[in-house]
Structures are given as C-alpha cells and as structure tokens.
Enzyme design. Structure first.
Site, PDB file in Angstrom:
ATOM      1  CD  GLU A 101      24.055 -41.873   6.277  1.00 61.48           C
ATOM      2  OE1 GLU A 101      23.772 -43.069   6.403  1.00 61.48           O
ATOM      3  OE2 GLU A 101      24.351 -41.360   5.198  1.00 61.48           O
ATOM      4  CB  CYS A 114      28.728 -33.887   7.816  1.00 67.91           C
ATOM      5  SG  CYS A 114      27.388 -34.046   6.668  1.00 67.91           S
ATOM      6  CB  CYS A 121      15.082 -36.273   2.951  1.00 69.27           C
ATOM      7  SG  CYS A 121      15.020 -34.550   2.427  1.00 69.27           S
ATOM      8  CB  CYS A 125      16.981 -34.035  -4.524  1.00 67.49           C
ATOM      9  SG  CYS A 125      16.515 -32.538  -3.639  1.00 67.49           S
ATOM     10  CB  CYS A 128      19.584 -36.834  -2.814  1.00 70.27           C
ATOM     11  SG  CYS A 128      19.894 -37.024  -1.055  1.00 70.27           S
ATOM     12  CB  CYS A 347      23.982 -37.306   0.956  1.00 74.25           C
ATOM     13  SG  CYS A 347      22.439 -36.680   1.466  1.00 74.25           S
TER      14      CYS A 347
END
Ligand code: SAH
Length: 380
Positions: A101, A114, A121, A125, A128, A347
């Site tokens: 996205e 963005c 990922c 974290c 997130c 995010c």
C-alpha cells in the site's frame, strides 16, 4: 526441452537499472551512453511507457528497448480509499499478485506520498501491523517509483487541483534500509533532474535503525533521514523493537553524531506514543538526554490502534505534557496524527485486511464489507 517451450524469462523493468548498468548495456549494444537518462525522462517526466514513442531515440534503439524490457508501470490499483482528511490510500497489486500500500496526501501547497519499500517487513516491531504479517519480498526500484506514478494518476482521475507529487516519505510497509540497493536506486530516480526532479530535502527515508546502512546512506545520498526511535531506553526499546538488540541505542547515537547532516535540516525522530509504555515524563527526560548534541526534531505520533493489539494510544494530556517537556528544552515536537485513520491508512492496515480477506470465504468478506459500510454511514 525445445526453445519454444521454455518458459519466457520475465523481462527487467526499465526503471530497475542503475546508471552504471545502463551505461554498460549501451556500450555492449553500441547505443549512446545517455540512453538510460532518456528512458528515465520519458517514463518519469512524460509518463510515456511506450518506447516506440521515444522520438529522440534511434529506431534501432527503440526496437531493442521494446524487446528487452518490461514497459508498463508494473503495478495495478486494487482498491483506493479516500479519507475525510483528503488523503487517499491505495492498495496496489504487483505483477506477481502481492499486495502492498501507499498513501497520497494532497494539501494546498504540496502533495506528499508515503511509499512502501517491501511487501511485509522483517523487523517485527511489536506495535506495528506490518510487523505482524511478516516478510514476503522486497519491492524493486521500479515498484517503489511506480507508487508515485500511481498516486499521481489517482489524483488526475479525481480531477485534483494539484497532481504532481512534491514530497516522498518511506513510511509505508517495510524497512527501506533492509532493501538498500532498490531504495537508493528509487531515491535517485526521485531526486534526479532526469527523473522526478524532487528536492533532496523532500525525500525522507525512515528507518528503525540499521546502523551499517545508515552509514552507507550518509555517504551515498543527500536525502533526509528519519529514525523511528519510540523509546530512549535500551531495555524498553528492545522489547518494542527487536532491531535494538542488534544495534543498541548507544551505537545508534554514535552513528547519528557522525552522520553528515550538512544542510539536511537535521534528523527527524519518530516517537509513537503508547499508553503506559513509553509516554512518561521519565521517558521524556531520557529522550532529551539521548538527543543531546543532535540537530533533532521529534514527531509525536499517538499510536494507531489495531485489532488484536493490547497496546493503546496515550491519553491526549500525556501527549501534551510530553510535548511541553521537549518544547521548553528547545526540541520541536509536533503531534502528528496518522492520516487517513478512518480508512485504515496506518502502516500495514489495509494490506493486512486484504490478506485476512484472502483467507476468508467470499460470504464472510461480503459480510465484513457490509458491516464496514454500515459503520461508515452511521454518524459518530
Ligand atoms: N521501517 C521504517 C518505516 C516504517 S512505517 C521505520 O521503522 O521507520 C513509518 C512509521 O510508522 C514508523 O515510525 C513506525 O514505527 C510507525 N508506526 C508503525 N506502527 C504504528 C502504529 N500502530 N501507530 C503509529 N505509528 C506506527
């Protein structure tokens, strides 16, 4: 196997090559060495993806280009969600069926994009949502720059008064410095006068703190740097961000002190404010100490809550006390609310939703959609 039955090799995208790679190819094929720049101009400045129309390239050059490279953007829009704050979230699909996205955020005098650097990922974290879905693959330079072109098209289709992207932040899915070469190549397309021609001050690479790559970036590119800090305390940061065990805060600080800030307007620190985790005045005090000696600005971001996460955003009063503590010590610390919260623009949220949907039966997807529609049309 006969040649004709061999599966066709996917062609490389014309925006994936570095300048050196182009020059080599041009030498091998006896074409002018600046052909790479011409291609970049046609695609990024004139949005022309058909090499037959490259009027300043020889016929032989055009034919070889056409047969050697992939010539579309390489991404398709799967879904767009417009937010009441004017930002628009784009869920895009790669040629191999992966979803990621990006968000386009137009305001009166700028258009910020963005972008994502990876599908998923690896950094994990805890707060997130992208971290939760894990890693699928890196995005290529063409796929990173392609998001900007997609964003511009979405604004054109909407008839927006401004459609040219002016600012780019790597704050979508993924850790940009974990995909170093592609991200650097994409940034070069963004700031090159033969490419998108953005100001180097208006491209920001945001990282959770991969020290060797921060050092490389300082040498390789003049773009801005943002650090996702989120805690000034070694122990609590390690709990929130596993990367901190490998690259501890003290080493990060050393690296940042040496970072060639020059005229880059200092370093931005992102600080997600999580209730009871990192939002006390003791944290603020430690943060001031950590930032000592650095030209720093802190973005305070109340945590965007997501389903299944026990973490909550800090109360407004706590955010404002934290902010004041920094401000009286001359550290600018604006509070930034994630844009597009009403359309899950934070995010990783949309792509996670998509992935969940892919694992559901069509009926339950339809039900979820209906519930969303009802929620949307109910005044709060
Ligand atoms: N990997 C890069 C880019 C990540 S996304 C980095 O770590 O900087 C950009 C920012 O959004 C990061 O600062 C990230 O920590 C933050 N973020 C992640 N999850 C969030 C959430 N739930 N609420 C608010 N901000 C979040």
């Amino acid at each position: 196997m006969s040649l004709s039955s061999m599966p066709e090799q996917p062609k490389v995208h014309a925006l994936n090559w570095s300048r050196e790679r182009w020059e080599l190819w041009c030498r091998e094929n006896k074409l002018p060495r600046f052909l790479g720049k011409q291609v970049q101009k046609w695609m990024l400045q004139k949005s022309c993806f058909d090499p037959e129309l490259f009027s300043d390239v020889s016929k032989a050059g055009r034919e070889l280009l056409k047969s050697s490279f992939q010539w579309d953007i390489g991404l398709t829009v799967s879904q767009t969600l417009a937010s009441a704050d004017g930002s628009e979230k784009i869920l895009f699909r790669t040629h191999d069926g992966k979803y990621a996205e990006c968000v386009v955020m137009p305001t009166e005098n700028r258009v910020t994009m963005c972008v994502s650097s990876q599908v998923g990922c690896r950094m994990a974290c805890t707060f997130c949502q992208t971290g939760k879905i894990g890693f699928t693959r890196h995005l290529t330079a063409a796929e990173i720059v392609g998001q900007i072109l997609l964003g511009q098209r979405v604004l054109e289709d909407r008839g927006a008064p401004r459609t040219r992207v002016t600012n780019v932040v790597f704050m979508g899915m993924g850790e940009p410095l974990d995909n170093y070469d592609e991200v650097v190549n994409a940034c070069r397309h963004m700031i090159s006068s033969d490419g998108l021609g953005l100001s180097k001050h208006k491209v920001t690479v945001s990282t959770c703190g991969l020290i060797p790559e921060i050092e490389r970036l300082g040498r390789d590119l003049p773009v801005r740097l943002a650090i996702s800090l989120h805690s000034p305390d070694q122990e609590s940061r390690s709990k929130m961000m596993p990367v901190n065990r490998r690259y501890p805060l003290a080493d990060l600080k050393e690296t940042l002190l040496r970072y060639p800030v020059g005229n880059r307007h200092g370093i931005t620190f992102e600080y997600v404010m999580i209730d009871g985790v990192n939002d006390s005045l003791a944290h603020a005090k430690k943060l001031v100490k950590f930032l000592h000696g650095l030209k720093a600005k802190v973005n305070l971001i109340p945590m965007n809550e997501h389903p299944g996460s026990p973490m909550k955003e800090s109360a407004a009063e706590r955010v404002s006390d934290f902010q004041k503590y920094l401000a009286v010590r001359s550290i600018p610390a604006p509070v930034r609310y994630s844009k597009g919260q009403d359309v899950s623009a934070a995010c990783g949220q949309l792509a996670t939703k998509k992935r969940d949907e892919l694992n559901q039966t069509p009926r339950s997807v339809a039900l979820t959609r209906r519930r969303e529609l009802i929620a949307e049309s109910t005044p709060r």
